[in-house]
Design an enzyme around this catalytic site. Structure first.
Site, short mmCIF file in Angstrom:
data_model
loop_
_atom_site.label_atom_id
_atom_site.label_comp_id
_atom_site.label_asym_id
_atom_site.label_seq_id
_atom_site.Cartn_x
_atom_site.Cartn_y
_atom_site.Cartn_z
N CYS A 149 8.58 3.70 -8.29
CA CYS A 149 7.61 3.34 -8.02
C CYS A 149 6.86 3.99 -6.74
O CYS A 149 5.88 3.31 -6.18
CB CYS A 149 7.62 1.67 -7.18
SG CYS A 149 8.35 0.61 -9.23
N CYS A 164 6.27 7.31 0.95
CA CYS A 164 5.32 7.53 2.07
C CYS A 164 5.61 7.49 3.60
O CYS A 164 6.48 6.99 4.00
CB CYS A 164 3.98 7.10 1.94
SG CYS A 164 3.70 5.12 1.89
N ASP A 168 8.56 4.47 -3.49
CA ASP A 168 9.90 4.15 -2.61
C ASP A 168 10.78 2.99 -3.12
O ASP A 168 11.23 2.19 -3.56
CB ASP A 168 8.49 3.25 -1.54
CG ASP A 168 7.84 2.47 -2.42
OD1 ASP A 168 6.23 2.33 -1.61
OD2 ASP A 168 7.51 1.89 -3.13
N CYS A 207 4.78 -1.67 1.53
CA CYS A 207 5.20 -1.00 2.51
C CYS A 207 6.15 -1.65 3.53
O CYS A 207 7.36 -1.72 3.39
CB CYS A 207 4.86 0.44 2.92
SG CYS A 207 3.78 1.29 1.87
#
Lengths: 405, 135
Positions: free
Chosen positions: B37, B64, B39, B107
């Site tokens: 995915c 990221c 992360d 995130c």
């Protein structure tokens, strides 16, 4: 210090060559005529300029100027070629063969036709990014009207064996279309030697302006016809109506002329820098070059840096270096690059990839800086990466049950 | 898309990067996300058994800039908090603090998941039932 910012995204678009701009400028102001105005000098001047540009474009690809249809770019040319052949050759069949690594302008056009009853075969590629020629030959039926295989891929730069592909197509009696957007102007492309029936390409990938491209449509052996997708005043031999974008067409012509004269010396310089960049960056542990290194454009490199994520990586240097990544986070969708996945890369490696596209204006000190900046960022982010730590501890990441979200 | 100053700062100078002893009874570890995915976050807390306060927090993140910033910020917020207070950290607080754009909200969700997962790992080690996710 090198010139900042460093532009290494030449597969996305190229800066316009100042010589191209210079050629275009008069056609915005004093030479503003409509090339279709047949009865006064403004029209004649514009028409003459378009004719000249058409010759320049045709010459670069070994075509006759009557075989060049100007469009708004490669996407339009892709649409015109595929939809135009589908409609024009409907009585012969409804089957089109293409490849999973094509540009979206080809794939989405095929999807569109599928909804209208077309039968589409999507050929797979191997780990190098190349199609299997036997598989292609076996896929062609008596209902096949078109084979669409790109000349060179935009993400990994892999060059298909276009000559062999066209031979198979002609032996089997089907037309061959190639999206050559990344190849024309960068490597020698000759529609006769390569046996190409239709070919899409664009000015802004070869140091020309955005918003102009062309479709090459073969006029003999065989004579190819496409149904117009834009109706109107019957411009471009009835295949693409719409007032010609004279300044851009003039720029396109000039860009082609420069590519023709400079290609060899440009490539000699660029390929040395590309190889230096690749050699420098693959010094890093767990870095992998994606796609064939043998059959590849001289200015392209696609590298995965395992255990770091592409967007996070770019953030470390994007103040000074512009390039793109196959990571999901750089696109609107959350899927990583379908091209890299088609080459058999796992999602993790696709997320960790960077695409380098060098160009005419790339300098050697920019490459030195890039190697240094990226190596430092990769090292820094690996210190931050739990996956790197696990890898170093010898933990098999495939054996962990990840919580997918 | 430009990053906010705060995201850039956490990315350039991440706080509390590191590893705590995952086998210690006073340490809770949360490992969330997946390499496919794009992360993966590992967030760890050290809890004082008598006061039940979080005395230390460390992270490592593959992802990221926004994912790195979200986990870095989370470790800063965790230090000194009680378990109960830590459970109340909401992903939208992270979104607001870091000015994350809509495409980066996941995130912050991941960071919240990592906090809860670390807390429940600590509780499980100490014979306590997991606290249900109120999401």
């Amino acid at each position: 210090m090198p010139n900042f910012p460093i532009y290494l995204d030449n597969n996305a678009t190229t800066p316009m060559d100042p010589r191209v701009l210079e050629a275009m400028i008069p056609y915005f102001t004093e030479k503003f005529g409509n090339a279709a105005s047949r009865n006064h000098q403004f029209g004649w001047v514009a028409e003459e300029a378009v004719d000249y540009a058409r010759e320049q474009v045709a010459k670069l690809i070994g075509a006759d100027e009557k075989e060049i249809i100007f469009t708004s770019g490669a996407t339009e040319a892709d649409n015109l070629a595929i939809k135009g052949v589908y409609e024009m050759y409907a009585q012969k069949g409804n089957h089109i063969i293409t490849v999973t690594t094509e540009h979206k302008a080809v794939l989405d056009t095929c999807h569109h036709l599928e909804k209208q009853g077309a039968q589409i075969t999507y050929l797979k590629v191997n780990a190098e990014g190349l199609i299997d020629l036997t598989e292609l030959e076996n896929a062609i039926t008596d209902k096949t009207i078109l084979v669409a295989v790109m000349y060179a891929n935009n993400e990994v730069g892999v060059i298909q064996d276009v000559k062999k592909i066209s031979e198979i197509c002609h032996k089997k009696g089907t037309l061959f279309f190639t999206d050559a957007t990344q190849a024309v102007g960068k490597i020698p492309v000759d529609v006769i030697k390569d046996g190409i029936d239709l070919m899409a390409f664009s000015a802004h990938k070869m140091y020309g302006p955005k918003g102009v491209g062309a479709l090459y449509v073969r006029r003999k052996n065989p004579r190819v016809k496409v149904t117009a997708q834009m109706d109107g005043g019957g411009h471009e031999r009835g295949m693409r109506s719409g007032t010609l974008n004279v300044p851009s067409i003039v720029g396109f012509g000039k860009a082609c002329e420069i590519c023709m004269t400079d290609m060899e010396s440009d490539n000699a310089r660029i390929s040395v820098m590309r190889d230096k960049l690749e050699a420098g960056l693959t010094q890093l542990e767990e870095s992998y070059v994606n796609g064939s290194r043998e059959h590849r454009l001289p200015h392209v490199s696609n590298i995965s840096f395992k255990y770091v994520e592409g967007e996070g990586l770019m953030m470390g240097f994007n103040k000074n270096i512009a390039l793109s990544s196959g990571s999901a986070c750089t696109s609107a969708s959350l899927e990583p690059s379908y091209v890299l996945k088609a080459l058999g890369l796992g999602d993790d490696l696709a997320h960790s990839s960077l695409r380098f596209g060098l160009g005419r204006f790339t300098t050697d000190d920019q490459i030195d800086y890039t190697i240094k900046a990226i190596s430092e960022t990769v090292t820094k982010l690996r210190e931050l990466s739990p996956l790197w730590e696990m890898f170093k501890e010898g933990i098999d990441l495939n054996k962990i049950e990840w919580a997918h979200h | 898309m430009a990053y906010s100053e705060k995201v850039l700062d956490h990315y350039s100078n991440p706080k509390n990067v590191g590893t705590l002893d995952k086998n210690s009874n006073t340490v809770g570890t949360g490992l969330v996300g997946a390499p496919e995915c794009g992360d993966v976050m590992r967030l760890q807390i050290e809890v004082d058994p008598t006061t039940q306060l979080i005395t230390d927090a460390k992270f490592k993140t593959f992802g990221c800039g926004s994912a790195i910033a979200s986990s870095s910020l989370a470790t800063e917020w965790l230090k000194g908090k009680s378990i109960d207070e830590a459970m109340k950290i909401d992903n939208m607080d992270i979104v607001e603090e870091l000015a994350l754009p809509p495409v980066k909200i996941h995130c912050s969700v991941l960071a919240e998941d990592a906090i809860k997962s670390a807390i429940n790992d600590y509780r499980a080690k100490n014979g306590l039932a997991p606290i249900a996710d109120n999401h």
